[in-house]
Design a protein around this motif. Structure first.
Motif, PDB file in Angstrom:
ATOM      1  N   LYS A 259       0.824  -1.202   0.000  1.00 40.94           N
ATOM      2  CA  LYS A 259       0.000   0.000   0.000  1.00 40.94           C
ATOM      3  C   LYS A 259       0.863   1.258   0.000  1.00 40.94           C
ATOM      4  O   LYS A 259       1.822   1.366   0.755  1.00 40.94           O
ATOM      5  CB  LYS A 259      -0.855  -0.022   1.259  1.00 40.94           C
ATOM      6  CG  LYS A 259      -2.168   0.629   1.079  1.00 40.94           C
ATOM      7  CD  LYS A 259      -2.933   0.517   2.343  1.00 40.94           C
ATOM      8  CE  LYS A 259      -2.358   1.467   3.331  1.00 40.94           C
ATOM      9  NZ  LYS A 259      -2.535   1.415   4.641  1.00 40.94           N
ATOM     10  N   LYS A 260       0.500   2.174  -0.830  1.00 38.84           N
ATOM     11  CA  LYS A 260       1.365   3.342  -0.961  1.00 38.84           C
ATOM     12  C   LYS A 260       1.003   4.427   0.040  1.00 38.84           C
ATOM     13  O   LYS A 260      -0.063   5.013  -0.029  1.00 38.84           O
ATOM     14  CB  LYS A 260       1.258   3.861  -2.393  1.00 38.84           C
ATOM     15  CG  LYS A 260       2.599   4.184  -2.954  1.00 38.84           C
ATOM     16  CD  LYS A 260       2.536   4.557  -4.389  1.00 38.84           C
ATOM     17  CE  LYS A 260       3.765   5.399  -4.645  1.00 38.84           C
ATOM     18  NZ  LYS A 260       4.002   5.723  -5.994  1.00 38.84           N
ATOM     19  N   LEU A 261       1.918   4.683   0.959  1.00 42.60           N
ATOM     20  CA  LEU A 261       1.727   5.792   1.889  1.00 42.60           C
ATOM     21  C   LEU A 261       2.043   7.086   1.156  1.00 42.60           C
ATOM     22  O   LEU A 261       2.933   7.118   0.324  1.00 42.60           O
ATOM     23  CB  LEU A 261       2.751   5.688   3.010  1.00 42.60           C
ATOM     24  CG  LEU A 261       2.449   4.996   4.310  1.00 42.60           C
ATOM     25  CD1 LEU A 261       3.690   5.047   5.187  1.00 42.60           C
ATOM     26  CD2 LEU A 261       1.288   5.645   5.035  1.00 42.60           C
ATOM     27  N   LYS A 262       1.345   8.150   1.515  1.00 45.56           N
ATOM     28  CA  LYS A 262       1.704   9.449   0.933  1.00 45.56           C
ATOM     29  C   LYS A 262       2.951   9.973   1.651  1.00 45.56           C
ATOM     30  O   LYS A 262       3.291   9.505   2.735  1.00 45.56           O
ATOM     31  CB  LYS A 262       0.562  10.429   1.140  1.00 45.56           C
ATOM     32  CG  LYS A 262      -0.710   9.984   0.440  1.00 45.56           C
ATOM     33  CD  LYS A 262      -1.393  11.199  -0.191  1.00 45.56           C
ATOM     34  CE  LYS A 262      -2.527  10.788  -1.092  1.00 45.56           C
ATOM     35  NZ  LYS A 262      -3.662  10.255  -0.332  1.00 45.56           N
ATOM     36  N   ALA A 263       3.603  10.973   1.046  1.00 43.60           N
ATOM     37  CA  ALA A 263       4.838  11.517   1.632  1.00 43.60           C
ATOM     38  C   ALA A 263       4.604  11.994   3.069  1.00 43.60           C
ATOM     39  O   ALA A 263       5.403  11.736   3.963  1.00 43.60           O
ATOM     40  CB  ALA A 263       5.356  12.657   0.780  1.00 43.60           C
ATOM     41  N   LYS A 264       3.469  12.657   3.271  1.00 44.43           N
ATOM     42  CA  LYS A 264       3.178  13.167   4.608  1.00 44.43           C
ATOM     43  C   LYS A 264       3.002  12.025   5.603  1.00 44.43           C
ATOM     44  O   LYS A 264       3.524  12.062   6.719  1.00 44.43           O
ATOM     45  CB  LYS A 264       1.921  14.020   4.554  1.00 44.43           C
ATOM     46  CG  LYS A 264       1.663  14.805   5.804  1.00 44.43           C
ATOM     47  CD  LYS A 264       0.370  15.540   5.655  1.00 44.43           C
ATOM     48  CE  LYS A 264       0.319  16.774   6.499  1.00 44.43           C
ATOM     49  NZ  LYS A 264      -0.899  17.541   6.214  1.00 44.43           N
ATOM     50  N   GLY A 265       2.277  10.989   5.183  1.00 41.87           N
ATOM     51  CA  GLY A 265       2.050   9.828   6.037  1.00 41.87           C
ATOM     52  C   GLY A 265       3.370   9.173   6.401  1.00 41.87           C
ATOM     53  O   GLY A 265       3.588   8.766   7.535  1.00 41.87           O
TER      54      GLY A 265
END
Ligand code: GLU
Length: 354
Positions: A259-265
């Protein structure tokens, strides 16, 4: 997937770099030759290399161990230029130039500094230079330390938007038990569920393979994988290992991207140090788990630590289960008067798979 990789981060640890008397020139030469060959095929490579402390110890001909943190900081100040000199000489054979990038956790935690670092890497790529990265050990106190280059390499992969991270170690990959004293130990070719592997295998005796040991490598790999970057943990001493991996040969252990986390996450979850703990009631937990709502201060029943606006905190249910991590919009003192505690855009849920 691997054959298409255009930007690759390669991590090498001190054990691979250690030679009889100083750094292992033969290993460094084989590494730079492979990197040069990848460059020739249009692949951009970032090298994350340990070995500064080791080179410092050798340069000063010291024997005594262990060293205190400040001694290690001093040793890395001595050794880092030796390390770079080796790489510079070795890459010179292929007409390639190196650029030294020393990072601390602080450089990655702050959004502005993260972007500055990103711009520097992009400029280095444009100049055709090979970035050689290490932790800025000399100035890294406990508070701002990443601590091991496995984690550093995961963060750097995210920073440069790498298509692949290769962690080279002294072992040919991840085994279900220590292969040195278990003849039936099996290489794990693919890891899909990191948690399951960490729970079911014994890595406590596989720690000879570097500073953090195999468990640290897998955990670091999992971070990059959560950002959608595949990771291979493979044997650094195997013949043409990098070229073969990028040719699609199945070597070592592949940690599958998920699952791709966003940069902020990613920043909230893996880079920001939690300054406190919030314990929330069931209603607030349900709202957060559904992912629809922010955390209001009235849902916070208890808190620990000292935090101010903009700090990261861990969020727990009242029975002590970690629900997630987020950035608070108010300080501990303002909690009773401020309505909003964590905005939903600043909260990352720790679902089973993270
Ligand atoms: N940064 C340290 C060094 O260059 C090594 C850290 C590690 O091996 O993970 O000596």
């Amino acid at each position: 997937m691997l054959r298409k990789a255009k930007r690759v981060v390669v991590k090498v640890g001190s054990q691979l770099l250690a030679g009889e008397d100083g750094l292992n020139r033969e290993f460094i030469d084989s590494l730079t030759r492979q990197i040069a060959s990848l460059r020739g095929k249009g692949v951009e490579v970032v090298l994350v290399s340990s070995g500064a402390v080791l080179a410092g110890i050798k340069a000063l001909k010291l024997r005594r161990k262990p060293f205190s943190l400040s001694e290690k900081q001093a040793l890395s100040a001595v050794g880092q230029p030796y390390l770079m000199a080796e790489y510079r000489e070795s890459f010179k054979r292929f007409n390639l130039k190196v650029g030294q990038v020393l990072l601390t956790a602080e450089d990655l935690r702050s959004k502005e500094r993260f972007h500055n670092a990103k711009n520097t890497f992009n400029a280095l790529f444009k100049l055709g230079v090979i970035p050689v990265v290490n932790e800025n050990d000399t100035l890294s106190t406990e508070e701002i330390r990443i601590g091991d280059n496995d984690n550093l390499s995961a963060h750097v992969s995210v920073l440069v938007d790498a298509d692949l991270l290769v962690i080279l170690t002294t072992s040919p990959g991840v085994f279900d038990k220590n292969p040195e004293n278990n003849p039936d130990a099996k290489l794990i070719p693919v890891i899909e569920d990191v948690r399951e592997i960490l729970e079911s295998c014994d890595f406590s005796t596989q720690t000879r393979f570097g500073t953090g040991g195999m468990a640290t490598k897998i955990e670091a790999a999992a971070k990059a994988a959560k950002k959608g970057i595949p990771v291979i943990i493979a044997g650094g001493r195997e013949e043409r290992v990098l070229e073969r991996i990028l040719n699609g040969e199945r070597l070592g252990t592949l940690v599958m991207p998920c699952k791709k986390l966003k940069a902020k996450g990613y920043r909230i979850l893996y880079l920001m140090k939690p300054k406190g703990k919030l314990f929330i009631d069931q209603g607030a937990e349900e709202a957060l788990v559904k992912g629809e709502k922010s955390l209001l201060s009235r849902g916070v029943k208890r808190c620990e630590g000292e935090f101010k606006k903009g700090d990261a905190v861990e969020v727990f249910s009242l029975n002590g289960k970690l629900v997630g991590k987020g950035i608070v919009r108010c300080s501990k003192e303002e909690l009773s008067t401020s309505k909003l505690c964590i905005h939903r855009d600043d909260f990352v849920l720790l679902r089973e798979d993270i």
